[in-house]
Design an enzyme around this catalytic site. Sequence first.
Site, short mmCIF file in Angstrom:
data_model
loop_
_atom_site.label_atom_id
_atom_site.label_comp_id
_atom_site.label_asym_id
_atom_site.label_seq_id
_atom_site.Cartn_x
_atom_site.Cartn_y
_atom_site.Cartn_z
N GLU A 22 98.36 -74.41 47.29
CA GLU A 22 98.07 -73.27 48.18
C GLU A 22 99.31 -72.75 48.91
O GLU A 22 99.29 -71.64 49.45
CB GLU A 22 97.00 -73.66 49.20
CG GLU A 22 95.63 -73.87 48.56
CD GLU A 22 94.59 -74.32 49.56
OE1 GLU A 22 94.94 -75.09 50.48
OE2 GLU A 22 93.43 -73.90 49.43
N TYR A 55 89.76 -56.08 24.08
CA TYR A 55 90.80 -55.35 24.80
C TYR A 55 92.16 -55.44 24.12
O TYR A 55 92.40 -56.30 23.28
CB TYR A 55 90.87 -55.71 26.27
CG TYR A 55 90.60 -57.13 26.65
CD1 TYR A 55 89.37 -57.49 27.18
CD2 TYR A 55 91.58 -58.10 26.52
CE1 TYR A 55 89.12 -58.79 27.57
CE2 TYR A 55 91.33 -59.39 26.91
CZ TYR A 55 90.10 -59.74 27.42
OH TYR A 55 89.86 -61.01 27.80
#
Length: 427
Positions: free
Chosen positions: A406, A333
């Site tokens: 988190e 890519y």
Amino acid sequence: MAAWSRVNSSSPFFALHFIWVRKCTRVVRCIRLLAFDVSDARKFESEIIKIRRKIHAYPELSYKEYETSAFVARKLRALGMSVRTRVGGTGVVSLLKGAQRGNVVALRADMDALPVTENVNVPFKSTRPGVMHACGHDTHVAMLLGAAMLLSKRRNDLSGQVKFLFQPAEEAGGKGGAKLMIEDGAMNNPKVDYVFGLHISGTEPSNVFALRPGPLMAAPDTFRIRIIGKGGHGSAPHEAVDPIFAAAQVVTALQGVTSRLVDQREPLVVSVCSIHSGTKDNIIPDEARLEGTIRTFNEKTRSQAKKYVRQVAESVSKAFKARAEVEFKPDEYPVTVNDPTVTRRVVSILRKIHGTRTIESKQVMGAEDFSRFLQKAPGAFYFLGTLNPSKGCVNTNHSSEFKVDEDVLKYGSLSLANLAYEFGKTN
Ligand SMILES: [Zn+2]
Ligand SMILES: [Zn+2]
């Protein structure tokens, strides 16, 4: 307000004070608030974390994201959104239509895990030995679903359409999920005007967004070199053609590609990361095999580097009577290039998210197949930091000890939702 009311209108400072108040009002008017703020994201925070933990416990490798994509589709349908599954394999595309006319904004999350055995002791540790969400794609899915929750509540004042791209197989390299989803029409019908992607980063501090205009992540090219010699006895190398000796010269000479053949002002890495040959101490083998990677930030340097790697391998091998066959993996890519105008606007939006900081990222030698989406529509790829020593989040992505803070996830959802909301507007 209390401080202002203390000013006496007969005071000589009143006029000055009045001018100051008018200026402040103007400034406040100039700082446009975002459609979604932290208090909105907090309403979904526990759900975002719950989703992340569930996906983390059941990681799936590239092209095999069956349970993850089924789970994503269920969540999106529950929000009342149209869902297309099996896009480019296990990909999921969902569309949220706003009540107002506007642009089509795509938001992408990759879903695959890595072949790594988790070494973090958390209650939601991977239940699958040898498979772990070590790159944090579990957080990408959770943050994008969080953005879908936020945006679906504001459908009535949303302009344009938001396309959610849940992508398989980012870690699979050149033939990974972005290519497959694009070939399966993910960027058309409706055609995407802007595209954004977010990656959690173990190297940036928690609550920090990092991005840059222009080339952000490198193009990766993989090469394989087979050096063919002629086997013989280790005691008589002049009667053989020693591929190990030639391979050793090639490894050394390849560093001349970066230091002598390509413009020094261009970032370039050439690394030989694998070398195999031989079976016994006194046998000169018939061949040696090398494998390595090239990282570049523009197409000119990329094609030059590939040309010189081939030239050096072939010529150096020939000098010692061996022959080199050089192969480059197809379909690698491209460079991940953020649109400069879009990136400026993204930065101004991210900077308004309270509790976060936005900084300019360095160029990253790692690569991302999000680059393929950026070839189809202008947009930006950006990082959200999760490095937080006080919570033991100190290891980088791809480590078996990669642990996510988190508390940053709500900011990720908030950023994606606000980008979709703002870029959906046509004026
Ligand atoms: Zn990765
Ligand atoms: Zn990744």
